[in-house]
Design an enzyme around this catalytic site. Structure first.
Site, short mmCIF file in Angstrom:
data_model
loop_
_atom_site.label_atom_id
_atom_site.label_comp_id
_atom_site.label_asym_id
_atom_site.label_seq_id
_atom_site.Cartn_x
_atom_site.Cartn_y
_atom_site.Cartn_z
N CYS A 2 -16.78 2.41 2.18
CA CYS A 2 -15.80 2.99 1.25
C CYS A 2 -16.15 2.70 -0.21
O CYS A 2 -15.87 3.51 -1.09
CB CYS A 2 -14.40 2.47 1.54
SG CYS A 2 -13.60 3.23 2.96
N GLY B 80 -1.35 -2.13 -6.09
CA GLY B 80 -2.25 -3.11 -5.50
C GLY B 80 -3.56 -2.52 -5.01
O GLY B 80 -4.61 -3.14 -5.13
N HIS B 81 -3.52 -1.35 -4.42
CA HIS B 81 -4.74 -0.65 -4.01
C HIS B 81 -4.73 0.71 -4.68
O HIS B 81 -4.00 1.61 -4.30
CB HIS B 81 -4.81 -0.49 -2.50
CG HIS B 81 -6.18 -0.11 -2.00
ND1 HIS B 81 -6.95 0.87 -2.59
CD2 HIS B 81 -6.92 -0.61 -0.97
CE1 HIS B 81 -8.10 0.98 -1.95
NE2 HIS B 81 -8.12 0.09 -0.96
N HIS C 36 0.81 -1.22 0.00
CA HIS C 36 0.00 0.00 0.00
C HIS C 36 0.85 1.27 0.00
O HIS C 36 0.36 2.34 0.40
CB HIS C 36 -0.97 0.04 1.19
CG HIS C 36 -2.05 -0.99 1.15
ND1 HIS C 36 -1.82 -2.33 1.42
CD2 HIS C 36 -3.37 -0.90 0.87
CE1 HIS C 36 -2.94 -3.01 1.32
NE2 HIS C 36 -3.91 -2.16 0.98
N HIS D 182 -11.75 -6.47 -5.44
CA HIS D 182 -12.02 -5.59 -4.29
C HIS D 182 -12.79 -4.37 -4.77
O HIS D 182 -12.33 -3.62 -5.63
CB HIS D 182 -10.67 -5.20 -3.67
CG HIS D 182 -10.78 -4.49 -2.37
ND1 HIS D 182 -11.03 -3.15 -2.29
CD2 HIS D 182 -10.62 -4.92 -1.09
CE1 HIS D 182 -11.04 -2.78 -1.01
NE2 HIS D 182 -10.79 -3.84 -0.27
N GLU E 80 -13.78 -8.42 0.42
CA GLU E 80 -14.52 -7.15 0.24
C GLU E 80 -14.76 -6.86 -1.24
O GLU E 80 -14.54 -5.77 -1.73
CB GLU E 80 -13.71 -5.99 0.87
CG GLU E 80 -13.35 -6.25 2.32
CD GLU E 80 -12.50 -5.15 2.93
OE1 GLU E 80 -12.61 -4.90 4.14
OE2 GLU E 80 -11.71 -4.52 2.19
N GLU F 159 -19.28 -2.47 1.62
CA GLU F 159 -18.41 -1.59 2.39
C GLU F 159 -18.74 -0.12 2.14
O GLU F 159 -19.01 0.30 1.01
CB GLU F 159 -16.95 -1.86 2.02
CG GLU F 159 -15.96 -1.07 2.86
CD GLU F 159 -14.51 -1.34 2.51
OE1 GLU F 159 -13.66 -0.50 2.87
OE2 GLU F 159 -14.23 -2.37 1.87
N CYS G 57 -10.71 2.81 7.59
CA CYS G 57 -10.76 3.57 6.34
C CYS G 57 -12.11 4.24 6.13
O CYS G 57 -12.19 5.34 5.59
CB CYS G 57 -10.42 2.66 5.16
SG CYS G 57 -11.40 1.13 5.11
N CYS G 58 -13.21 3.58 6.56
CA CYS G 58 -14.54 4.12 6.27
C CYS G 58 -14.86 5.40 7.04
O CYS G 58 -15.35 6.37 6.44
CB CYS G 58 -15.60 3.05 6.52
SG CYS G 58 -15.43 1.60 5.44
#
Length: 666
Positions: free
Chosen positions: A342, A206-207, A157, A272, A324, A340, A415-416
């Site tokens: 997010c 990756g994200h 990340h 994801h 997710e 989720e 994160c949310c």
């Protein structure tokens, strides 16, 4: 001081000259809109006074700030769980910056500056900024790898952290005109651009979100390398040779990271859901700024797949808890729905961009559905309790999937909450958009806005009681008489369309028509991509009124969604409704909504901060003993879905069986 002012001006002018291509439609910035409404304004104020301070406090109490302090000292041990915990500070700074842009607060401004100073001290001399490694490179986080970027493809990340840094820096500079955070971001972005590229290191992040962040920096600076690198990261997907291309496991074949095939070849929303939403948003940005039609066609296909096969009725995405992620087509279970928060936020970003590309109201229909339902369900009415996941049904037994039934103040992976802190204050920026002499009115939120029709400044004043009532009023105040086209979105739900696909339908058509008047006189209007187009010479004091029918509608699902067969959901206006234990004798899984059941909307000012509930009489199945069950008539109350789980733990359902054989009682 003079040198600072010059550098700021140069930054803006370079950016303007560099961007010759862009979205054909431009959103009206949230700073140009001053709300007066009773639905969103209180939420934005709660975000300012409760959510943002609570988020900063929790970043301090959980060690997220301490990680930066230790990184500056090059001493200690990373003291939180995930290497992306840095982003919670960045996201909260972004939300605080949006708030400062319209609500100056010297105390908050000074606190943000103090955090930026800590962040600056944690940055390494070449621009690298990642506390999970910098604190002690010899004992970096297990997800980080031994070397920089080594595990970027799947775990570290590092670029995800960078992306949120860039987003925060762009917001902070735009709001305050201070370069302190922007300079940190630019130094890091320059490092990223020097490391990754066609003749450099190859990786698909990756994200995703670094791509969106790089675009923000490009818009501010005009530096082509930022846009080029964003495009490179998108085009790098699908070229890694280390995946097992024969495997159906998304972690082994790369689909989990949207990396199993080049983006231009992808047909479905996959992997994801949050990463996917950020990727598709960035693809829209890059397609607009580079006129890349192959990328544009790809996200058009993926959007169609999402809305026609992979979206919940309240606008949420990401059905599976394992990873997710998106499930297969029509895999939309209720009791195990993940959804989720997010992912809802990413869905708003994506659909706004799709509208700016195409000018079709269907994208705002999805944005509105997500905003009013599956997004704000993620935050409690108190502004400091949250859902990470957003259930569709809570039954009266232990939750086998461990999905949330009660709100939490914070999460180990938080994160949310911090994502909500940055999204909510920007909502006024989704109301209006412009193209030449066309003004789009997308959302119905009371307030005054400064816009342009052609080159003429215009103030537009919205007055309504939306989403509770469908009577809308727009007063037009041009600086001078102006010839222009005002396009008012006629929501899909007001045109007998439950969703802009065949995934959900209204059970019966509403014959009530949308009526529009100008200065009290009914007009005939043309419908253009879902917008009522009113083209005329506008003079000061002209008033447009729109009456949207607010009937209670029964929604049914495509029969391929197994959990929803012979069930109905209730919708009124943009809101989906659910039944909760507190209003229905402690139980909701025994309710039958027989065809023909009538519902009366009743506004309850003292319930859940003021909501319109739906009242009626329904059948309930009562278990009398092991051998006998009885069906009885019982009062029924449904509340807006977003408001559930604010009165304690108990049953909830959004889908109701119409037939006894589809009722499962616990």
């Amino acid at each position: 001081m003079k040198q600072f002012i010059v550098s700021c001006c140069m930054l803006s002018s370079v950016a303007v000259m560099a961007q010759q291509k862009d979205y054909p439609i431009q959103a009206v910035d949230f700073t140009q809109v001053k709300l007066t409404d009773r639905f969103w304004l209180p939420r934005i104020e709660t975000n300012r006074t409760v959510t943002i301070p609570a988020s900063f406090a929790r970043c301090e109490s959980t060690g997220r700030v301490k990680n930066f302090v230790m990184a500056a000292q090059k001493n200690g041990k990373f003291c939180t769980t995930y290497p992306f915990d840095d982003t919670d500070i960045y996201k909260t700074i972004e939300g605080a910056s949006f708030s400062l842009a319209v609500h100056p607060d010297p105390k908050l401004d000074a606190y943000v500056d103090s955090l930026i100073h800590i962040i600056k001290d944690a940055q390494e001399p070449d621009g690298y900024l990642y506390t999970a490694r910098t604190i002690n490179p010899a004992a970096a986080h297990s997800w980080a790898g031994k070397e920089r970027w080594e595990k970027e493809r799947e775990l570290s990340h590092e670029l995800y952290n960078a992306g949120h840094l860039y987003e925060a820096a762009a917001a902070h500079y735009t709001a305050t005109k201070k370069r302190n955070l922007l300079d940190i971001a630019l130094k890091n972005a320059d490092l990223v651009c020097s490391v990754f590229g066609p003749d450099k290191k190859h990786v698909a992040p990756g994200h995703e979100i670094v791509e969106m962040g790089l675009v923000k920096l490009y818009r501010l600076t005009g530096k082509q390398a930022y846009l080029n690198t964003a495009k490179f990261f998108i085009e790098e997907r699908g070229h890694y040779t280390g995946y097992d291309t024969k495997s159906t496991d998304p972690w082994k074949n790369g689909a989990y990271w949207q990396d199993d095939k080049p983006l231009v070849q992808q047909q479905e929303a996959e992997g994801h859901a949050v990463r996917a939403g950020y990727l598709y948003s960035a693809v829209a940005d890059v397609a607009a700024l580079t006129n890349d039609t192959a990328l544009l066609h790809a996200i058009d296909r993926i959007w169609e797949n999402t809305v026609s096969k992979k979206m919940y009725v309240q606008g949420s995405i990401g059905a599976r808890g394992d990873g997710e992620r998106f499930g297969n087509n029509y895999e939309l279970p209720n009791a195990t729905a993940y959804n989720e928060t997010c992912a809802a936020i990413a869905n708003v970003y994506w659909n706004q961009r799709m509208f700016l590309l195409h000018g079709d109201s269907k994208y705002i229909d999805i944005l509105e559905k997500t905003l009013y339902n599956g997004l704000i369900s993620g935050i409690g009415l108190d502004g400091k309790s949250f859902f990470y996941t957003n259930a569709m049904q809570v039954k009266g037994h232990d939750n086998p999937m461990g999905l949330e039934e009660e709100r939490s103040g914070w999460f180990e992976c938080s994160c949310c909450p911090t994502n909500l802190a940055r999204l909510i204050p920007s909502i006024p920026g989704y109301i209006y958009a412009q193209r030449d002499n066309k003004l789009f009115i997308n959302l119905f939120i009371s307030g005054a806005a400064r816009v342009n029709i052609g080159h003429t400044p215009v103030q537009i004043i919205q007055q309504n009681n939306y989403p509770w009532e469908g009577a809308l009023s727009f007063t037009i105040q041009p600086q001078k008489t102006v010839d222009g086209d005002i396009l008012i979105r006629i929501p899909g739900w007001a045109r007998n369309q439950a969703m802009p696909s065949e995934l959900y339908h209204f059970q019966s058509a509403d014959t009530n028509q949308v009526t529009i008047k100008v200065n009290g006189i009914p007009i005939t209007y043309t419908l253009e991509n879902g917008y009522a187009s009113i083209d005329r010479k506008w003079k000061k004091g002209d008033v447009i009124t729109v009456d949207l029918p607010m009937e209670v509608r029964r929604v049914t699902a495509d029969q391929r969604i197994k959990d929803d067969i012979d069930k109905v959901a209730l919708q009124r206006g943009p809101l989906m409704y659910c039944a909760e234990w507190a209003d229905n004798a402690g139980k909701t899984d025994n309710i039958l909504l027989a065809p023909g059941t009538a519902f009366s909307p009743v506004f309850m000012p003292d319930l859940l901060n003021g909501v319109m509930v739906l009242k009626g009489t329904v059948s309930k199945v009562v278990i009398e003993n092991a051998q006998k069950a009885a069906t009885i008539s019982n009062p029924f109350v449904a509340i807006p879905y977003y408001a559930w789980a604010n009165r304690g733990k108990g049953e909830m359902t959004l889908w109701f069986p119409e037939k006894l054989n589809y009722l499962t009682i616990n």
